[in-house]
Scaffold this motif. Structure first.
Motif, PDB file in Angstrom:
ATOM      1  N   UNK A  86       1.038  -1.413   0.186  1.00  0.00           N
ATOM      2  CA  UNK A  86       0.116   0.030   0.013  1.00  0.00           C
ATOM      3  C   UNK A  86       0.983   1.078  -0.207  1.00  0.00           C
ATOM      4  N   UNK A  87       0.876   2.280  -1.177  1.00  0.00           N
ATOM      5  CA  UNK A  87       1.355   3.643  -1.076  1.00  0.00           C
ATOM      6  C   UNK A  87       0.424   4.550  -0.773  1.00  0.00           C
ATOM      7  N   UNK A  88       0.431   5.849  -0.987  1.00  0.00           N
ATOM      8  CA  UNK A  88      -0.366   6.880  -0.320  1.00  0.00           C
ATOM      9  C   UNK A  88       0.598   8.202  -1.082  1.00  0.00           C
ATOM     10  N   UNK A  89      -0.105   8.798  -1.795  1.00  0.00           N
ATOM     11  CA  UNK A  89      -0.002  10.414  -1.663  1.00  0.00           C
ATOM     12  C   UNK A  89      -0.374  11.564  -1.248  1.00  0.00           C
ATOM     13  N   UNK A  90       0.166  12.090  -0.443  1.00  0.00           N
ATOM     14  CA  UNK A  90      -0.578  13.323   0.129  1.00  0.00           C
ATOM     15  C   UNK A  90      -0.377  14.278   0.224  1.00  0.00           C
ATOM     16  N   UNK A  91      -1.707  15.335   0.416  1.00  0.00           N
ATOM     17  CA  UNK A  91      -1.497  16.426   0.320  1.00  0.00           C
ATOM     18  C   UNK A  91      -1.728  17.622   2.289  1.00  0.00           C
ATOM     19  N   UNK A  92      -0.231  18.040   2.775  1.00  0.00           N
ATOM     20  CA  UNK A  92      -0.746  18.370   4.300  1.00  0.00           C
ATOM     21  C   UNK A  92      -1.464  19.759   4.222  1.00  0.00           C
ATOM     22  N   UNK A  93      -1.571  20.259   4.470  1.00  0.00           N
ATOM     23  CA  UNK A  93      -1.800  21.727   4.700  1.00  0.00           C
ATOM     24  C   UNK A  93      -1.701  22.737   6.207  1.00  0.00           C
ATOM     25  N   UNK A  94      -1.696  24.366   6.036  1.00  0.00           N
ATOM     26  CA  UNK A  94      -1.840  24.643   7.937  1.00  0.00           C
ATOM     27  C   UNK A  94      -2.309  25.399   7.116  1.00  0.00           C
ATOM     28  N   UNK A  95      -3.428  25.818   8.376  1.00  0.00           N
ATOM     29  CA  UNK A  95      -3.795  26.618   8.506  1.00  0.00           C
ATOM     30  C   UNK A  95      -4.247  28.461   7.347  1.00  0.00           C
ATOM     31  N   UNK A  96      -2.909  28.455   6.646  1.00  0.00           N
ATOM     32  CA  UNK A  96      -2.432  29.803   6.071  1.00  0.00           C
ATOM     33  C   UNK A  96      -2.974  29.067   4.857  1.00  0.00           C
ATOM     34  N   UNK A 128       2.523  15.147  12.824  1.00  0.00           N
ATOM     35  CA  UNK A 128       1.628  15.886  13.437  1.00  0.00           C
ATOM     36  C   UNK A 128       2.306  16.175  14.486  1.00  0.00           C
ATOM     37  N   UNK A 129       2.969  15.440  15.189  1.00  0.00           N
ATOM     38  CA  UNK A 129       4.368  15.930  16.618  1.00  0.00           C
ATOM     39  C   UNK A 129       5.167  17.262  16.307  1.00  0.00           C
ATOM     40  N   UNK A 130       5.309  17.662  15.307  1.00  0.00           N
ATOM     41  CA  UNK A 130       6.145  19.154  14.674  1.00  0.00           C
ATOM     42  C   UNK A 130       7.250  19.072  15.258  1.00  0.00           C
ATOM     43  N   UNK A 131       8.317  17.856  14.710  1.00  0.00           N
ATOM     44  CA  UNK A 131       9.574  17.882  15.176  1.00  0.00           C
ATOM     45  C   UNK A 131      10.180  18.657  14.960  1.00  0.00           C
ATOM     46  N   UNK A 132      10.696  19.332  15.969  1.00  0.00           N
ATOM     47  CA  UNK A 132      11.759  20.896  15.135  1.00  0.00           C
ATOM     48  C   UNK A 132      12.858  21.201  14.482  1.00  0.00           C
ATOM     49  N   UNK A 133      12.871  22.044  13.288  1.00  0.00           N
ATOM     50  CA  UNK A 133      13.424  21.547  12.464  1.00  0.00           C
ATOM     51  C   UNK A 133      12.988  21.751  11.457  1.00  0.00           C
ATOM     52  N   UNK A 134      11.389  20.776  10.994  1.00  0.00           N
ATOM     53  CA  UNK A 134      11.245  20.670   9.814  1.00  0.00           C
ATOM     54  C   UNK A 134      10.552  21.765   9.724  1.00  0.00           C
ATOM     55  N   UNK A 135      10.334  20.892   8.251  1.00  0.00           N
ATOM     56  CA  UNK A 135       9.535  22.240   7.261  1.00  0.00           C
ATOM     57  C   UNK A 135       8.199  22.162   7.784  1.00  0.00           C
ATOM     58  N   UNK A 136       7.494  20.932   7.868  1.00  0.00           N
ATOM     59  CA  UNK A 136       6.335  21.192   8.532  1.00  0.00           C
ATOM     60  C   UNK A 136       5.844  21.500   9.546  1.00  0.00           C
ATOM     61  N   UNK A 137       7.012  21.309  10.612  1.00  0.00           N
ATOM     62  CA  UNK A 137       6.445  21.725  11.685  1.00  0.00           C
ATOM     63  C   UNK A 137       7.336  23.821  11.937  1.00  0.00           C
ATOM     64  N   UNK A 138       8.034  23.885  10.979  1.00  0.00           N
ATOM     65  CA  UNK A 138       8.202  25.326  11.033  1.00  0.00           C
ATOM     66  C   UNK A 138       7.124  26.145  10.805  1.00  0.00           C
ATOM     67  N   UNK A 139       6.387  25.499   9.983  1.00  0.00           N
ATOM     68  CA  UNK A 139       5.046  25.687   9.218  1.00  0.00           C
ATOM     69  C   UNK A 139       3.739  25.997   9.681  1.00  0.00           C
ATOM     70  N   UNK A 140       4.537  24.914  10.585  1.00  0.00           N
ATOM     71  CA  UNK A 140       2.483  23.788  10.717  1.00  0.00           C
ATOM     72  C   UNK A 140       1.755  23.186   9.779  1.00  0.00           C
ATOM     73  N   UNK A 141       2.516  22.664   9.624  1.00  0.00           N
ATOM     74  CA  UNK A 141       1.865  22.059   8.342  1.00  0.00           C
ATOM     75  C   UNK A 141       1.414  20.802   8.881  1.00  0.00           C
TER      76      UNK A 141
END
Length: 105
Positions: free
Chosen positions: A7-17, A36-49
């Motif tokens: 099983x494989x998925x392509x996904x899109x995450x978004x921030x509130x903005x 969702x854990x928002x690990x410091x130093x990651x792109x998704x954590x930096x922008x709350x994605x």
């Protein structure tokens, strides 16, 4: 011995903005949980994605990789149109996820 099903998925995450992140994984629940854990130093954590707003399922890894690359080359407007076609209110789809029956991941 039965063949293992992949099983494989392509996904899109978004921030509130509506900052977007596109990824590919073999475990959508596990990968989204990591974001969702928002690990410091990651792109998704930096922008709350961390809101899962779109995903597609693939049986073959090469198909998933090709689709991820395709989406990453789309314009922002094309990505937004794709999301809004299936998720017009940009709801977080994470809570609707269930691992496939018999899946051990």
């Amino acid at each position: 011995m039965p063949r293992r099903e992949y099983h494989f998925w392509v996904y899109i995450l978004s921030s509130r903005s509506r900052n977007l992140y596109i990824g590919m994984t073999n475990s959508l629940i596990r990968r989204t949980s990591t974001h969702r854990e928002e690990v410091p130093g990651t792109h998704t954590a930096r922008y709350s994605i961390h809101r899962l707003v779109y995903f597609e399922y693939f049986r073959y890894v090469r198909s998933a990789i090709a689709r991820e690359k395709e989406l990453k080359h789309w314009t922002r407007e094309q990505k937004i149109e794709l999301i809004e076609r299936v998720n017009p209110t940009w709801e977080d789809l994470f809570l609707t996820l269930q691992e496939p029956v018999g899946f051990e991941g």
